[in-house]
Write a protein that holds these residues in place. Structure first.
Motif, PDB file in Angstrom:
ATOM      1  N   ALA A   1      38.210  30.828  50.656  1.00  0.00           N
ATOM      2  CA  ALA A   1      39.436  30.206  51.155  1.00  0.00           C
ATOM      3  C   ALA A   1      40.246  29.605  50.014  1.00  0.00           C
ATOM      4  CB  ALA A   1      39.096  29.130  52.182  1.00  0.00           C
ATOM      5  N   GLY A   2      39.552  28.983  49.060  1.00  0.00           N
ATOM      6  CA  GLY A   2      40.245  28.407  47.915  1.00  0.00           C
ATOM      7  C   GLY A   2      40.979  29.449  47.101  1.00  0.00           C
ATOM      8  N   GLY A   3      40.340  30.588  46.895  1.00  0.00           N
ATOM      9  CA  GLY A   3      41.001  31.662  46.153  1.00  0.00           C
ATOM     10  C   GLY A   3      42.256  32.159  46.855  1.00  0.00           C
ATOM     11  N   LEU A   4      42.181  32.295  48.167  1.00  0.00           N
ATOM     12  CA  LEU A   4      43.349  32.746  48.928  1.00  0.00           C
ATOM     13  C   LEU A   4      44.484  31.723  48.858  1.00  0.00           C
ATOM     14  CD1 LEU A   4      41.564  34.217  52.088  1.00  0.00           C
ATOM     15  CD2 LEU A   4      42.661  35.491  50.228  1.00  0.00           C
ATOM     16  N   LEU A   5      44.143  30.423  48.975  1.00  0.00           N
ATOM     17  CA  LEU A   5      45.164  29.381  48.918  1.00  0.00           C
ATOM     18  C   LEU A   5      45.830  29.332  47.543  1.00  0.00           C
ATOM     19  CD1 LEU A   5      43.321  26.495  50.823  1.00  0.00           C
ATOM     20  CD2 LEU A   5      45.318  27.767  51.613  1.00  0.00           C
ATOM     21  N   VAL A   6      45.023  29.422  46.497  1.00  0.00           N
ATOM     22  CA  VAL A   6      45.572  29.362  45.142  1.00  0.00           C
ATOM     23  C   VAL A   6      46.441  30.578  44.858  1.00  0.00           C
ATOM     24  CG1 VAL A   6      44.983  29.417  42.686  1.00  0.00           C
ATOM     25  CG2 VAL A   6      43.731  27.917  44.240  1.00  0.00           C
ATOM     26  N   ASP A   7      46.007  31.759  45.279  1.00  0.00           N
ATOM     27  CA  ASP A   7      46.746  32.994  44.988  1.00  0.00           C
ATOM     28  C   ASP A   7      48.049  33.090  45.774  1.00  0.00           C
ATOM     29  OD1 ASP A   7      44.801  33.739  43.218  1.00  0.00           O
ATOM     30  OD2 ASP A   7      43.752  35.075  44.608  1.00  0.00           O
ATOM     31  N   HIS A   8      48.037  32.647  47.036  1.00  0.00           N
ATOM     32  CA  HIS A   8      49.190  32.873  47.901  1.00  0.00           C
ATOM     33  C   HIS A   8      50.058  31.640  48.118  1.00  0.00           C
ATOM     34  CE1 HIS A   8      47.851  36.935  48.896  1.00  0.00           C
ATOM     35  NE2 HIS A   8      46.634  36.454  49.066  1.00  0.00           N
ATOM     36  N   LEU A   9      49.537  30.448  47.853  1.00  0.00           N
ATOM     37  CA  LEU A   9      50.341  29.238  48.011  1.00  0.00           C
ATOM     38  C   LEU A   9      50.379  28.478  46.688  1.00  0.00           C
ATOM     39  CD1 LEU A   9      49.139  28.093  51.571  1.00  0.00           C
ATOM     40  CD2 LEU A   9      51.348  29.106  50.959  1.00  0.00           C
ATOM     41  N   SER A  10      49.457  27.551  46.499  1.00  0.00           N
ATOM     42  CA  SER A  10      49.406  26.745  45.284  1.00  0.00           C
ATOM     43  C   SER A  10      48.062  26.058  45.219  1.00  0.00           C
ATOM     44  CB  SER A  10      50.536  25.710  45.291  1.00  0.00           C
ATOM     45  OG  SER A  10      50.304  24.688  44.341  1.00  0.00           O
ATOM     46  N   TRP A  11      47.678  25.624  44.001  1.00  0.00           N
ATOM     47  CA  TRP A  11      46.423  24.880  43.875  1.00  0.00           C
ATOM     48  C   TRP A  11      46.461  23.586  44.680  1.00  0.00           C
ATOM     49  CZ3 TRP A  11      46.608  19.888  42.161  1.00  0.00           C
ATOM     50  CH2 TRP A  11      47.702  19.492  41.398  1.00  0.00           C
ATOM     51  N   ARG A  12      47.665  23.066  44.937  1.00  0.00           N
ATOM     52  CA  ARG A  12      47.794  21.814  45.674  1.00  0.00           C
ATOM     53  C   ARG A  12      47.239  21.939  47.095  1.00  0.00           C
ATOM     54  NH1 ARG A  12      50.861  18.409  42.594  1.00  0.00           N
ATOM     55  NH2 ARG A  12      52.077  19.401  40.934  1.00  0.00           N
ATOM     56  N   TRP A  13      47.289  23.138  47.657  1.00  0.00           N
ATOM     57  CA  TRP A  13      46.804  23.341  49.019  1.00  0.00           C
ATOM     58  C   TRP A  13      45.282  23.286  49.111  1.00  0.00           C
ATOM     59  CZ3 TRP A  13      49.196  23.235  53.596  1.00  0.00           C
ATOM     60  CH2 TRP A  13      50.600  23.206  53.571  1.00  0.00           C
ATOM     61  N   VAL A  14      44.605  23.361  47.985  1.00  0.00           N
ATOM     62  CA  VAL A  14      43.158  23.168  47.978  1.00  0.00           C
ATOM     63  C   VAL A  14      42.822  21.757  48.456  1.00  0.00           C
ATOM     64  CG1 VAL A  14      41.185  22.896  46.422  1.00  0.00           C
ATOM     65  CG2 VAL A  14      42.643  24.898  46.232  1.00  0.00           C
TER      66      VAL A  14
END
Length: 493
Positions: A145-158
């Motif tokens: 899930a973290g990889g998907l959030l970082v790739d498609h949104l931003s590291w902030r969404w982690v």
């Protein structure tokens, strides 16, 4: 079922946060124009502050009540998660991660105390069959899930991702969780807090940084030495204090002491292999992060399968045989991992991970439930705090042990990554630790634990305290259970 719902949410958020953050480090480094190594503080500050906050949790639960402490800590965790996502620089991010760690240090033992004070042993065994699901899914799914959030949104969404799960839990708990005004646990043990927090913080820093900086690094050696001295001082002070912050005399109960020793040592091979698997796939075999995540995920399914069987057998067989056989199986599967090399296929590795999940599934439930089986209900909060300290320490020792073996197995002239043989030796070392721990597990005194699981209460070493009227649920639909107590708590896995 209000207590299990809130505790599941708390456990899921806290475990997932620890597993998901490392995925975002490269992106954070690019954002702040830093090297990934410079972000070491973002990772280390969390377990250090968590360890420092744990000693105060039992007193807070006893003084203010489990509901109030749990919801306050969860609110602080969510607020600091949002602040981490909005951080403008590295300094702010590290500071807010520290607040996250402090909040988590109170969350774990307070949720555990709430769970174990609300349900008796037989009910705990049944509930653990279901509570284990988020505990296993969270660390397995978080990196993906973290990889998907970082790739498609931003590291902030982690960090922002904690809010959609946590905010409903706070609201739900505030509305339906039965609470009370707390008790009078005695004068706050400030010397005990200062000594134990400093000791645990120093030891946690040394253990976390030792593999990275080297065990002979001055900062590491000073932290470990100072932590050990302060820990000895804390033990001496707490044993002489009439109302200690950490009730170390609970370790005179053999079942409580032995289950904690099993967790301290047994978690090294169990968590060490889970840490080692992704490193082997990505560094020794050159697999992608996605391939690594999907290949380690089968472990969760194996755990879930075994836990259902363990929940049925616990009262009949007892924790001694279950935990002992589990650790023997862990050692055997780790020997299988030690045969893996650069040419081992993904499906072979996935099969080993599934078998590994089946093996470790017999460890968590019995040690968790049995640790409190022979203690009075009045000591639940204190015991949950000590359980958390032990489990956090064992969890921190696992990657430290693995990394140390990898470093020792890597020639000075080798490339950046250890050779395949270093990973094989690491698996062999973990298998040896699991086998030795299994021998100790077969000596576990479990007659009282089996009696408690069958519904007997004669094993209790002290009568249950009278319940204040405020601790009783106002109505069945508001989440009350058959055994609400003055002390509240949650799962310590």
């Amino acid at each position: 079922m209000v207590v299990p719902v809130v505790c599941v949410c708390v456990t899921f958020i806290a475990i997932a946060d620890g597993a998901i953050t490392t995925v975002a480090l490269p992106s954070i480094a690019r954002q702040f124009d830093l090297t990934t190594a410079a972000l070491d503080g973002v990772v280390v500050v969390y377990p250090v502050c968590l360890a420092m906050a744990v000693p105060a949790s039992a007193w807070l639960v006893e003084r203010f009540g489990g509901k109030r402490v749990l919801l306050t800590a969860l609110t602080g965790f969510l607020a600091s998660s949002f602040a981490c996502g909005a951080a403008a620089d590295l300094g702010q991010l590290v500071a807010f991660r520290a607040v996250q760690g402090v909040s988590a240090g109170v969350l774990f033992p307070s949720s555990a105390a709430l769970m174990f004070a609300t349900f008796d042993t037989a009910e705990q065994v049944r509930l653990q069959r279901y509570l284990i699901i988020p505990q296993q899914i969270a660390p397995a799914a978080a990196p993906v899930a973290g990889g998907l959030l970082v790739d498609h949104l931003s590291w902030r969404w982690v960090f922002y991702v904690n809010l959609p799960v946590g905010l409903p839990a706070v609201l739900f708990g505030a509305l339906f969780l039965a609470g009370h005004r707390g008790a009078r646990p005695g004068r706050f043990d400030l010397p005990g807090l200062l000594l134990s927090a400093a000791a645990l913080g120093g030891l946690m820093y040394g253990v976390c940084e030792g593999p990275n900086r080297g065990w002979t690094d001055p900062a590491v050696t000073v932290a470990l030495a100072l932590g050990a001295v302060l820990l000895a001082a804390a033990v001496a002070v707490e044993l002489r204090t009439s109302a200690p912050l950490l009730k170390l005399r609970l370790f005179t109960d053999r079942l409580f002491r032995d289950t904690n020793l099993l967790n301290l040592i047994g978690l090294i091979p169990i968590m060490g292999a889970l840490y080692l698997g992704p490193l082997f796939l990505q560094q020794a075999q050159g697999r992608s992060a996605l391939e690594s995540g999907t290949s380690t995920f089968p472990e969760a399914f194996g755990v879930l399968l075994t836990v259902q069987v363990v929940g049925v057998l616990y009262a009949r067989v007892g924790p001694r045989l279950i935990v002992g056989c589990s650790l023997v199986a862990v050692s055997a599967v780790l020997l299988l991992f030690a045969t893996c090399d650069a040419d081992t296929g993904l499906w072979t590795f996935r099969a080993c991970m599934f078998l590994y999940g089946i093996a470790i599934g017999g460890f968590f439930l019995p040690t968790t439930v049995a640790s409190l089986a022979t203690l009075p209900r009045a000591d639940v909060a204190q015991a949950s705090t000590l359980n958390t300290v032990v489990r956090q320490t064992g969890g921190a020792l696992a990657p430290a042990a693995v990394t140390t073996v990898l470093v020792l197995g890597t020639p000075a002239t080798a490339a950046a990554h250890p050779p395949v043989t270093a990973y094989q030796h690491a698996y062999l070392a973990l298998a040896a630790i699991a086998a030795l721990t299994a021998v100790f597990a077969f000596t576990l005194p479990d007659r009282a634990a089996r009696a408690a699981a069958r519904g007997s209460t004669t094993h209790r070493s002290a009568p249950e305290p009278a319940r204040p009227a405020e601790s009783r649920p106002r109505s069945a639909h508001r989440g009350g259970t058959r055994h609400p107590e003055a002390h509240d708590s949650g799962p310590g896995a």
